[in-house]
Design a protein around this motif. Structure first.
Motif, PDB file in Angstrom:
ATOM      1  N   GLU A 233      13.093  31.508  29.955  1.00  8.88           N
ATOM      2  CA  GLU A 233      12.799  32.468  28.893  1.00  8.88           C
ATOM      3  C   GLU A 233      14.004  33.316  28.504  1.00  8.88           C
ATOM      4  O   GLU A 233      14.257  33.550  27.319  1.00  8.88           O
ATOM      5  N   VAL A 234      14.777  33.768  29.486  1.00 14.56           N
ATOM      6  CA  VAL A 234      15.885  34.657  29.178  1.00 14.56           C
ATOM      7  C   VAL A 234      16.932  33.967  28.309  1.00 14.56           C
ATOM      8  O   VAL A 234      17.529  34.586  27.415  1.00 14.56           O
TER       9      VAL A 234
ATOM     10  N   ILE B 108      16.405  31.197  26.206  1.00 16.06           N
ATOM     11  CA  ILE B 108      15.856  30.923  24.873  1.00 16.06           C
ATOM     12  C   ILE B 108      15.815  32.200  24.044  1.00 16.06           C
ATOM     13  O   ILE B 108      16.194  32.216  22.860  1.00 16.06           O
ATOM     14  N   ASN B 109      15.395  33.306  24.654  1.00 16.55           N
ATOM     15  CA  ASN B 109      15.352  34.575  23.929  1.00 16.55           C
ATOM     16  C   ASN B 109      16.751  35.028  23.506  1.00 16.55           C
ATOM     17  O   ASN B 109      16.944  35.556  22.404  1.00 16.55           O
ATOM     18  N   SER B 110      17.736  34.815  24.372  1.00 17.05           N
ATOM     19  CA  SER B 110      19.104  35.208  24.043  1.00 17.05           C
ATOM     20  C   SER B 110      19.655  34.394  22.886  1.00 17.05           C
ATOM     21  O   SER B 110      20.358  34.910  22.011  1.00 17.05           O
TER      22      SER B 110
ATOM     23  N   VAL C 189      17.840  32.883  20.487  1.00 20.81           N
ATOM     24  CA  VAL C 189      17.122  33.278  19.270  1.00 20.81           C
ATOM     25  C   VAL C 189      17.623  34.625  18.755  1.00 20.81           C
ATOM     26  O   VAL C 189      17.780  34.831  17.544  1.00 20.81           O
ATOM     27  N   ALA C 190      17.901  35.550  19.682  1.00 21.34           N
ATOM     28  CA  ALA C 190      18.377  36.884  19.286  1.00 21.34           C
ATOM     29  C   ALA C 190      19.888  36.920  19.061  1.00 21.34           C
ATOM     30  O   ALA C 190      20.437  37.964  18.692  1.00 21.34           O
TER      31      ALA C 190
ATOM     32  N   GLU D  12      22.298  36.873  21.228  1.00 22.47           N
ATOM     33  CA  GLU D  12      22.921  37.808  22.157  1.00 22.47           C
ATOM     34  C   GLU D  12      23.981  37.061  22.975  1.00 22.47           C
ATOM     35  O   GLU D  12      23.651  36.181  23.767  1.00 22.47           O
TER      36      GLU D  12
ATOM     37  N   SER E 132      12.836  26.898  21.073  1.00 24.58           N
ATOM     38  CA  SER E 132      11.511  27.392  21.441  1.00 24.58           C
ATOM     39  C   SER E 132      11.312  27.297  22.946  1.00 24.58           C
ATOM     40  O   SER E 132      11.882  26.436  23.623  1.00 24.58           O
ATOM     41  N   LEU E 133      10.495  28.201  23.451  1.00 29.14           N
ATOM     42  CA  LEU E 133      10.178  28.264  24.877  1.00 29.14           C
ATOM     43  C   LEU E 133       8.955  27.403  25.157  1.00 29.14           C
ATOM     44  O   LEU E 133       7.955  27.469  24.433  1.00 29.14           O
TER      45      LEU E 133
END
Length: 303
Positions: A224-225, A227-229, A231-232, A234, A260-261
């Motif tokens: 998750e960390v 994929i979120n990074s 997408v954002a 970061e 996607s996660l």
């Protein structure tokens, strides 16, 4: 694969590459050449990166993969002393995949490992010349390739022993209906955390998709960390920020690309491939199919 008409020939070419007893970087370069994925002038011209595709060495022919690694007149000094290669030079081949197939068909009288290193050195020299860097003389490449090969450890079973401090990347690429287009495993030095491994897998998946000629892609991962990074966007994390930046740069080269996660249970094939990488060869690639011990897992993945 350009120039190959049957799945049997394609698999024979892959096997011929991954069974080479040469460094991984040489195998990878040969694999890219067989898939017409090297940035030759012809390939760059098709992407409107360059306007002139004439070979810098002979200044007479267009530089495609076959020309750059085999047919350029400046390279004949490497092939003419070898009777088998001189004979093969008479044949017109439309792709490097066809050339590599001819090489494999003649491996009883050719040192395929040596030839692979020669091809790699030719390509490395070409890039050095392009960048204005010091480059080996073409006539000395064969001698240097022999020296390089003699220093490469090729003890029986060395590639299949379990290395200390390593991690595996497992990647499977499917088409829109879920069919397998390609799969690969790669063994890498153990990073600082599982999150870094996931980021590296995302980066390698995009490179693999490029090499297979994909123009659109949807990347699924279960960390998750990461994929979120992505997408954002970061990229400041000290552990994996640079890898995320690489991922974003590669993603920009596709017409469409999203991330996607998914739950770990929906990513079973990739995880089994990753385990296979740690305990098997440094790099393995399959096209249109999967290893027999992993193929049954495909239908269990949640797409």
């Amino acid at each position: 694969m350009p120039g190959c008409s049957t799945q049997g020939k394609i698999q024979a070419i892959w096997n011929g590459i991954w069974n080479l007893q040469v460094p991984h970087k040489v195998k990878h370069m040969i694999w890219r050449a067989t898939h017409n994925a090297l940035p030759t002038l012809c390939n760059l011209g098709r992407r409107n990166v360059v306007s002139c595709v004439r070979c810098w060495s002979c200044k007479s022919e267009s530089e495609d993969t076959v020309h750059a690694l085999w047919k350029c007149s400046s390279l004949f000094v490497l092939w003419e002393p070898d009777g088998v290669l001189k004979k093969l030079l008479r044949y017109n081949v439309s792709s490097f995949a066809d050339l590599w197939m001819m090489v494999l068909d003649n491996r009883h009288c050719l040192d395929v490992n040596l030839l692979a290193i020669i091809f790699w050195m030719i390509w490395s020299r070409r890039n050095s010349v392009r960048l204005g860097e010091a480059a080996i003389e073409i006539r000395k490449i064969r001698q240097q390739a022999r020296l390089f090969l003699s220093r490469f450890p090729r003890s029986p079973g060395s590639e299949t022993s379990l290395p200390k401090g390593s991690a595996g990347l497992g990647i499977v690429i499917r088409d829109g209906s879920g069919g397998v287009v390609g799969a690969m495993t790669e063994r890498v030095h153990l990073p600082s955390s599982p999150a870094v491994v996931e980021a590296m897998a995302c980066r390698r998946a995009l490179l693999f998709a490029q090499e297979l000629g994909c123009v659109d892609c949807s990347v699924e991962g279960d960390e998750e960390v990461i994929i979120n990074s992505i997408v954002a966007r970061e990229v400041l994390n000290p552990e994996y920020g640079q890898v995320i930046q690489d991922v974003l740069t590669l993603a920009a080269g596709f017409q469409f690309c999203n991330f996607s996660l998914v739950k770990r249970i929906g990513n079973t094939v990739a995880h089994f491939l990753a385990r296979k990488a740690v305990s098997g060869h440094e790099l393995q690639v399959w096209t249109d199919s999967l290893p027999a011990d992993i193929a049954p897992l495909v239908t269990r993945d949640t797409l």
